[in-house]
Design a protein around this motif. Structure first.
Motif, PDB file in Angstrom:
ATOM      1  N   ILE A 285       0.824  -1.207   0.000  1.00 56.83           N
ATOM      2  CA  ILE A 285       0.000   0.000   0.000  1.00 56.83           C
ATOM      3  C   ILE A 285       0.862   1.263   0.000  1.00 56.83           C
ATOM      4  N   LEU A 286       2.136   1.110   0.398  1.00 56.86           N
ATOM      5  CA  LEU A 286       3.003   2.274   0.549  1.00 56.86           C
ATOM      6  C   LEU A 286       3.634   2.764  -0.749  1.00 56.86           C
ATOM      7  N   LEU A 287       3.239   2.183  -1.888  1.00 58.08           N
ATOM      8  CA  LEU A 287       3.791   2.663  -3.153  1.00 58.08           C
ATOM      9  C   LEU A 287       3.606   4.168  -3.260  1.00 58.08           C
ATOM     10  N   GLY A 288       4.661   4.847  -3.701  1.00 55.78           N
ATOM     11  CA  GLY A 288       4.679   6.299  -3.677  1.00 55.78           C
ATOM     12  C   GLY A 288       3.669   6.959  -4.591  1.00 55.78           C
ATOM     13  N   GLN A 289       3.312   8.176  -4.221  1.00 55.32           N
ATOM     14  CA  GLN A 289       2.372   8.965  -5.016  1.00 55.32           C
ATOM     15  C   GLN A 289       3.070  10.089  -5.786  1.00 55.32           C
ATOM     16  N   ASP A 290       4.358  10.266  -5.559  1.00 57.68           N
ATOM     17  CA  ASP A 290       5.080  11.381  -6.179  1.00 57.68           C
ATOM     18  C   ASP A 290       6.259  10.891  -7.015  1.00 57.68           C
TER      19      ASP A 290
ATOM     20  N   VAL B  65      -2.399  -4.051 -13.176  1.00 55.91           N
ATOM     21  CA  VAL B  65      -1.334  -3.120 -12.834  1.00 55.91           C
ATOM     22  C   VAL B  65      -0.992  -2.246 -14.030  1.00 55.91           C
ATOM     23  N   LEU B  66      -0.884  -2.867 -15.200  1.00 58.04           N
ATOM     24  CA  LEU B  66      -0.517  -2.116 -16.401  1.00 58.04           C
ATOM     25  C   LEU B  66      -1.578  -1.071 -16.745  1.00 58.04           C
TER      26      LEU B  66
ATOM     27  N   ASP C 280      -2.109   5.985 -12.343  1.00 57.09           N
ATOM     28  CA  ASP C 280      -2.825   5.799 -11.076  1.00 57.09           C
ATOM     29  C   ASP C 280      -2.031   4.847 -10.177  1.00 57.09           C
ATOM     30  N   ILE C 281      -1.043   5.392  -9.473  1.00 52.30           N
ATOM     31  CA  ILE C 281      -0.182   4.565  -8.631  1.00 52.30           C
ATOM     32  C   ILE C 281      -0.949   4.003  -7.447  1.00 52.30           C
ATOM     33  N   ARG C 282      -1.938   4.738  -6.958  1.00 50.04           N
ATOM     34  CA  ARG C 282      -2.752   4.241  -5.848  1.00 50.04           C
ATOM     35  C   ARG C 282      -3.439   2.933  -6.227  1.00 50.04           C
ATOM     36  N   SER C 283      -3.970   2.867  -7.429  1.00 54.90           N
ATOM     37  CA  SER C 283      -4.624   1.636  -7.869  1.00 54.90           C
ATOM     38  C   SER C 283      -3.620   0.502  -8.028  1.00 54.90           C
ATOM     39  N   VAL C 284      -2.411   0.834  -8.465  1.00 55.69           N
ATOM     40  CA  VAL C 284      -1.360  -0.188  -8.554  1.00 55.69           C
ATOM     41  C   VAL C 284      -1.134  -0.818  -7.188  1.00 55.69           C
TER      42      VAL C 284
END
Length: 230
Positions: free
Chosen positions: A96-101, A191-192, A199-203
């Motif tokens: 869940i911690l994948l970055g947003q920036d 993911v792709l 949309d990194i949040r969805s990833v």
């Protein structure tokens, strides 16, 4: 200075190569739990002194893959079922911690790598073996790590992945390789699509969901007696 840097770089590359080779042997069960790693034999195999070999073993031990017992030896670790449950829970939380920036250039590189991985999975889905599939799965895991700038979290995530990979690979014959490949293709496709929309949040949500589903498949196998839960 140039010569020193060059030598240091070669030493690190050699260390990394030995580490990755031994890690793969452990994760692919070439070295099963309980297997003894003999420093002298490994040093001779890789044509290095015992000092760099000790460094490699120390790293494997820090990641929970081996345990050194004084005056006895170094052995590939076992994983009990409760520890494995905690590993999967933490892996899902870390996903869940994948970055947003993340910079657009990094996102593009990860997207290209995920595209390649998906193409390989689709092209070889009918013929891929367990070992090559495990390597493809690791490629996807490592590519997605690049979407998180937190190196501490990434190091923990990689150590947890290495520990759980051994059980997951062991379970594939019972779950079914074709089924696992298809589930992997579904995950990477999702993911792709998210990456294509930035949309990194969805990833991160897709990744966490599939980690939890993988754990549930392992739980089901344990209930059927295929994986010891004690």
């Amino acid at each position: 200075m140039t010569g020193f840097g060059s030598g240091a770089g070669k030493a690190y590359t050699r260390f990394q190569t030995i580490y990755e080779t031994l890690r793969e042997r452990i994760c692919l069960l070439d070295f099963a739990p309980g297997h003894r790693l003999r420093e002298d034999d490994l040093a001779e195999e890789f044509q290095v002194s015992r000092t760099p070999m000790r460094r490699v073993i120390a790293r494997l031990e820090s990641e929970g893959l081996v345990q050194s017992i004084q005056s006895v030896g170094t052995f590939v670790t076992e994983i009990d079922f409760d520890t494995l449950r905690q590993i999967y829970e933490l892996r899902a939380e870390l996903a869940i911690l994948l970055g947003q920036d993340i910079e657009p250039a990094v996102q593009a590189e990860v997207r290209d790598e995920i595209t390649r991985i998906l193409a390989t999975a689709e092209r070889e889905s009918a013929s891929i073996g367990t070992r090559d599939f495990a390597r493809l799965n690791r490629d996807a895991f490592q590519a997605l790590l690049r979407l998180n700038r937190n190196e501490v979290a990434n190091n923990i995530a990689e150590a947890l992945y290495n520990q759980s990979a051994r059980v997951w690979i062991h379970s594939i014959p019972e779950i079914g390789l074709a089924r696992e490949v298809e589930l992997f293709r579904q995950e990477i496709s999702e993911v792709l699509r998210a990456l294509e929309h930035g949309d990194i949040r969805s990833v991160s949500l897709v990744r966490a969901a599939h980690i939890r589903q993988s754990w549930q498949r392992i739980v089901a196998l344990s209930r059927e007696g295929h994986i010891p839960d004690g």
